[in-house]
Design a protein around this motif. Structure first.
Motif, PDB file in Angstrom:
ATOM      1  N   GLY A 133      74.954  19.127  26.709  1.00 62.53           N
ATOM      2  CA  GLY A 133      74.140  18.427  25.711  1.00 62.53           C
ATOM      3  C   GLY A 133      74.554  16.996  25.420  1.00 62.53           C
ATOM      4  N   LYS A 134      75.236  16.354  26.349  1.00 62.25           N
ATOM      5  CA  LYS A 134      75.696  14.966  26.118  1.00 62.25           C
ATOM      6  C   LYS A 134      74.513  14.026  25.836  1.00 62.25           C
TER       7      LYS A 134
ATOM      8  N   VAL B  48      85.053  18.419  16.366  1.00 64.80           N
ATOM      9  CA  VAL B  48      83.903  18.657  15.497  1.00 64.80           C
ATOM     10  C   VAL B  48      82.941  19.604  16.210  1.00 64.80           C
ATOM     11  N   GLU B  49      82.330  20.496  15.436  1.00 62.46           N
ATOM     12  CA  GLU B  49      81.262  21.331  15.992  1.00 62.46           C
ATOM     13  C   GLU B  49      79.942  20.784  15.465  1.00 62.46           C
ATOM     14  N   CYS B  50      78.947  20.702  16.348  1.00 57.17           N
ATOM     15  CA  CYS B  50      77.691  20.072  15.931  1.00 57.17           C
ATOM     16  C   CYS B  50      76.519  20.668  16.704  1.00 57.17           C
ATOM     17  N   SER B  51      75.337  20.175  16.386  1.00 55.90           N
ATOM     18  CA  SER B  51      74.151  20.609  17.120  1.00 55.90           C
ATOM     19  C   SER B  51      73.197  19.439  17.280  1.00 55.90           C
ATOM     20  N   ALA B  52      72.917  19.100  18.527  1.00 55.66           N
ATOM     21  CA  ALA B  52      71.920  18.051  18.778  1.00 55.66           C
ATOM     22  C   ALA B  52      70.561  18.548  18.317  1.00 55.66           C
ATOM     23  N   LYS B  53      70.375  19.873  18.328  1.00 57.97           N
ATOM     24  CA  LYS B  53      69.060  20.441  17.995  1.00 57.97           C
ATOM     25  C   LYS B  53      68.757  20.351  16.503  1.00 57.97           C
ATOM     26  N   THR B  54      69.722  20.737  15.676  1.00 56.39           N
ATOM     27  CA  THR B  54      69.472  20.717  14.219  1.00 56.39           C
ATOM     28  C   THR B  54      69.999  19.421  13.581  1.00 56.39           C
TER      29      THR B  54
ATOM     30  N   PHE C 270      65.556  15.928  17.688  1.00 54.71           N
ATOM     31  CA  PHE C 270      65.999  16.535  18.941  1.00 54.71           C
ATOM     32  C   PHE C 270      64.996  16.232  20.046  1.00 54.71           C
ATOM     33  N   PRO C 271      65.445  15.630  21.140  1.00 58.33           N
ATOM     34  CA  PRO C 271      64.508  15.341  22.231  1.00 58.33           C
ATOM     35  C   PRO C 271      64.263  16.605  23.053  1.00 58.33           C
ATOM     36  N   GLU C 272      63.002  16.981  23.228  1.00 58.69           N
ATOM     37  CA  GLU C 272      62.707  18.199  24.005  1.00 58.69           C
ATOM     38  C   GLU C 272      62.950  17.938  25.489  1.00 58.69           C
ATOM     39  N   ASP C 273      62.565  16.747  25.953  1.00 57.97           N
ATOM     40  CA  ASP C 273      62.784  16.402  27.362  1.00 57.97           C
ATOM     41  C   ASP C 273      63.803  15.288  27.448  1.00 57.97           C
TER      42      ASP C 273
ATOM     43  N   VAL D  14      87.996  12.790  21.353  1.00 49.77           N
ATOM     44  CA  VAL D  14      87.425  13.658  20.319  1.00 49.77           C
ATOM     45  C   VAL D  14      86.790  14.845  21.054  1.00 49.77           C
ATOM     46  N   LEU D  15      87.091  16.064  20.606  1.00 47.82           N
ATOM     47  CA  LEU D  15      86.487  17.248  21.225  1.00 47.82           C
ATOM     48  C   LEU D  15      85.245  17.636  20.429  1.00 47.82           C
ATOM     49  N   VAL D  16      84.141  17.810  21.145  1.00 51.61           N
ATOM     50  CA  VAL D  16      82.855  18.024  20.487  1.00 51.61           C
ATOM     51  C   VAL D  16      82.238  19.334  20.973  1.00 51.61           C
ATOM     52  N   GLY D  17      82.135  20.309  20.082  1.00 56.93           N
ATOM     53  CA  GLY D  17      81.492  21.588  20.414  1.00 56.93           C
ATOM     54  C   GLY D  17      80.032  21.524  20.010  1.00 56.93           C
ATOM     55  N   ASN D  18      79.147  21.420  21.010  1.00 53.19           N
ATOM     56  CA  ASN D  18      77.711  21.285  20.711  1.00 53.19           C
ATOM     57  C   ASN D  18      77.024  22.657  20.749  1.00 53.19           C
TER      58      ASN D  18
END
Ligand code: GTP
Length: 186
Positions: free
Chosen positions: A22-23, A151-157, A35-38, A120-124
């Motif tokens: 998800g970069k 950090v834990e995150c979500s590109a979707k939300t 959130f970009p679908e494509d 930085v470690l990023v849990g998507n």
């Protein structure tokens, strides 16, 4: 040891990580606030003006795509970056394992031993799971002191998206020195 650098005039953030973590989505979610679908395989380099960054420093965000880039280009990008965000997907253990088996050794290999690159470690994709991977990540931080934060995150939300880029800026502008802190605690 990395020290505070009050004179830095820009921050260059590179995102790396396994394919599909998800970069590109993280970068586009930050920029468009949705959130970009494509998504393309690689986002164009983005410059965020100083006045809209938390630390008031112009910030370049650089994507990486194994499909479009060679190992040599990746190595050059790691050297040019001031901080590297290693992204993994919290729903895919293999991408987490590859942080220690592949990504952190690769980043170390691109830099001289006395100039470790802050990471930085990023849990998507936290929207997909109901557990946290932070305990695993904390143990990685003990072994790799160049890891400044996680950090834990979500590109979707959009959960923790701006925080992720803030932590990356902070890792450059106000780095801590985990080795020193751990020695003090002993
Ligand atoms: P490469 O270009 O192959 O290196 O992939 P990448 O790391 O740039 O991942 P990309 O942004 O292309 O996303 C891969 C897939 O994961 C896409 O289908 C995205 O829609 C999906 N995705 C990205 N972020 C999230 C997220 O936070 N939650 C969920 N559920 N899906 C996501």
């Amino acid at each position: 040891m990395v020290t505070w650098n009050p004179t830095r005039r820009n921050v260059r953030i590179l995102l790396v990580g396994d394919q599909g973590v998800g970069k590109t989505s993280l970068i586009l979610s930050l920029v468009s606030e949705e959130f970009p679908e494509d998504v393309p395989s690689k986002a164009e380099e983005i410059t965020i003006p100083a006045n809209v960054t938390p630390e008031q420093v112009p910030t370049n965000i650089v994507d990486y795509s194994a499909l479009e880039q060679t190992d040599e280009t990746l190595s050059e990008e790691i050297q040019k970056a001031h901080v590297v965000c290693v992204v993994y997907a919290v729903d895919d253990d293999e991408t987490l394992d590859r942080i220690t088996s592949h990504w952190l050794p690769l980043i170390r290999g691109c830099c001289s031993a006395d100039q470790r690159k802050p990471v930085v470690l990023v849990g998507n994709k936290v929207d997909l799971v109901e557990y946290s991977t932070i305990d695993n990540v904390l143990s990685i931080m003990e072994d790799f002191p160049e890891v400044e934060s996680c950090v834990e995150c979500s590109a979707k939300t959009l959960h923790n998206i701006s925080e992720m880029f803030y932590y990356a800026q902070k890792a450059v502008l106000h780095p801590t020195s985990p080795l020193y802190i751990m020695e003090e605690q002993d």
